[in-house]
Design a protein around this motif. Sequence first.
Motif, short mmCIF file in Angstrom:
data_model
loop_
_atom_site.label_atom_id
_atom_site.label_comp_id
_atom_site.label_asym_id
_atom_site.label_seq_id
_atom_site.Cartn_x
_atom_site.Cartn_y
_atom_site.Cartn_z
N ARG A 91 31.35 47.68 53.11
CA ARG A 91 31.14 46.46 53.90
C ARG A 91 30.17 46.71 55.05
O ARG A 91 30.23 46.07 56.10
CB ARG A 91 32.47 45.97 54.47
CG ARG A 91 33.51 45.67 53.43
CD ARG A 91 33.13 44.46 52.64
NE ARG A 91 34.21 44.09 51.71
CZ ARG A 91 34.01 43.42 50.61
NH1 ARG A 91 32.81 43.03 50.29
NH2 ARG A 91 35.03 43.14 49.83
N LEU A 92 29.25 47.66 54.88
CA LEU A 92 28.31 48.01 55.93
C LEU A 92 27.46 46.81 56.33
O LEU A 92 27.22 46.59 57.53
CB LEU A 92 27.40 49.16 55.47
CG LEU A 92 26.38 49.67 56.49
CD1 LEU A 92 27.08 50.17 57.75
CD2 LEU A 92 25.52 50.76 55.88
N ASP A 93 27.04 46.01 55.37
CA ASP A 93 26.21 44.84 55.68
C ASP A 93 26.92 43.87 56.61
O ASP A 93 26.33 43.34 57.55
CB ASP A 93 25.75 44.13 54.41
CG ASP A 93 26.90 43.73 53.49
OD1 ASP A 93 28.02 44.24 53.66
OD2 ASP A 93 26.66 42.90 52.60
N ASN B 81 16.64 49.19 60.23
CA ASN B 81 15.74 50.11 60.92
C ASN B 81 16.39 50.69 62.17
O ASN B 81 16.26 51.89 62.44
CB ASN B 81 14.43 49.43 61.29
CG ASN B 81 13.55 49.16 60.09
OD1 ASN B 81 13.66 49.83 59.07
ND2 ASN B 81 12.69 48.17 60.20
N GLN B 82 17.07 49.85 62.94
CA GLN B 82 17.74 50.33 64.15
C GLN B 82 18.82 51.34 63.81
O GLN B 82 18.90 52.41 64.43
CB GLN B 82 18.37 49.17 64.92
CG GLN B 82 17.38 48.23 65.56
CD GLN B 82 18.07 46.99 66.12
OE1 GLN B 82 18.92 46.38 65.46
NE2 GLN B 82 17.68 46.60 67.33
N LEU B 83 19.66 51.01 62.83
CA LEU B 83 20.74 51.91 62.44
C LEU B 83 20.19 53.22 61.90
O LEU B 83 20.69 54.29 62.21
CB LEU B 83 21.66 51.24 61.42
CG LEU B 83 22.91 52.02 61.04
CD1 LEU B 83 23.79 52.28 62.26
CD2 LEU B 83 23.69 51.29 59.97
N SER B 84 19.12 53.14 61.13
CA SER B 84 18.49 54.33 60.57
C SER B 84 18.03 55.28 61.66
O SER B 84 18.24 56.49 61.58
CB SER B 84 17.30 53.92 59.69
OG SER B 84 16.61 55.05 59.24
N ASN C 23 18.48 55.29 52.00
CA ASN C 23 19.89 55.67 51.83
C ASN C 23 20.83 54.64 52.45
O ASN C 23 21.87 54.32 51.87
CB ASN C 23 20.16 57.06 52.39
CG ASN C 23 19.58 58.15 51.52
OD1 ASN C 23 19.34 57.95 50.33
ND2 ASN C 23 19.35 59.31 52.10
N LEU C 24 20.47 54.12 53.61
CA LEU C 24 21.31 53.09 54.22
C LEU C 24 21.29 51.81 53.39
O LEU C 24 22.31 51.13 53.26
CB LEU C 24 20.86 52.79 55.65
CG LEU C 24 21.24 53.83 56.70
CD1 LEU C 24 20.67 53.45 58.05
CD2 LEU C 24 22.74 54.00 56.79
N SER C 25 20.14 51.49 52.83
CA SER C 25 20.05 50.31 51.97
C SER C 25 20.95 50.46 50.75
O SER C 25 21.63 49.50 50.35
CB SER C 25 18.60 50.10 51.53
OG SER C 25 18.50 48.96 50.71
N LYS D 56 25.43 51.02 46.19
CA LYS D 56 24.83 51.81 45.11
C LYS D 56 24.99 53.31 45.32
O LYS D 56 24.19 54.09 44.84
CB LYS D 56 23.33 51.48 44.98
CG LYS D 56 23.03 50.03 44.77
CD LYS D 56 23.45 49.58 43.40
CE LYS D 56 23.03 48.13 43.20
NZ LYS D 56 23.74 47.45 42.19
N ILE D 57 26.01 53.72 46.05
CA ILE D 57 26.25 55.15 46.26
C ILE D 57 27.62 55.51 45.68
O ILE D 57 28.48 54.66 45.50
CB ILE D 57 26.20 55.54 47.75
CG1 ILE D 57 27.29 54.82 48.56
CG2 ILE D 57 24.82 55.26 48.32
CD1 ILE D 57 27.46 55.36 49.94
#
Length: 78
Positions: free
Chosen positions: A7-9, A20-23, A32-34, A40-41
């Motif tokens: 539920r990261l989104d 981008n900020q979180l990255s 990887n965050l996407s 998809k991980i």
Amino acid sequence: MGKIVLRLDRVMADRKMSLNQLSEIVGVSNVNLSKMKTGKISAIRFSTLEAICDALACQPGDILEYDPNAQSDSKTEE
């Protein structure tokens, strides 16, 4: 058997934080965050999960959820 749903989104949207900020804060690539956002991980390092929780001021349970009714993507032996 159910599966773990990411539920990261949802948490990122609640915190108004972009990928981008979180990255940049976490030190994990946008790619990887996407993949995490889209589920998809198949694994996540605790150090990455800790960094994400720190950046988003949340608990692991805010990001990970067990859905007993969802079908797991993993293949089982017969």
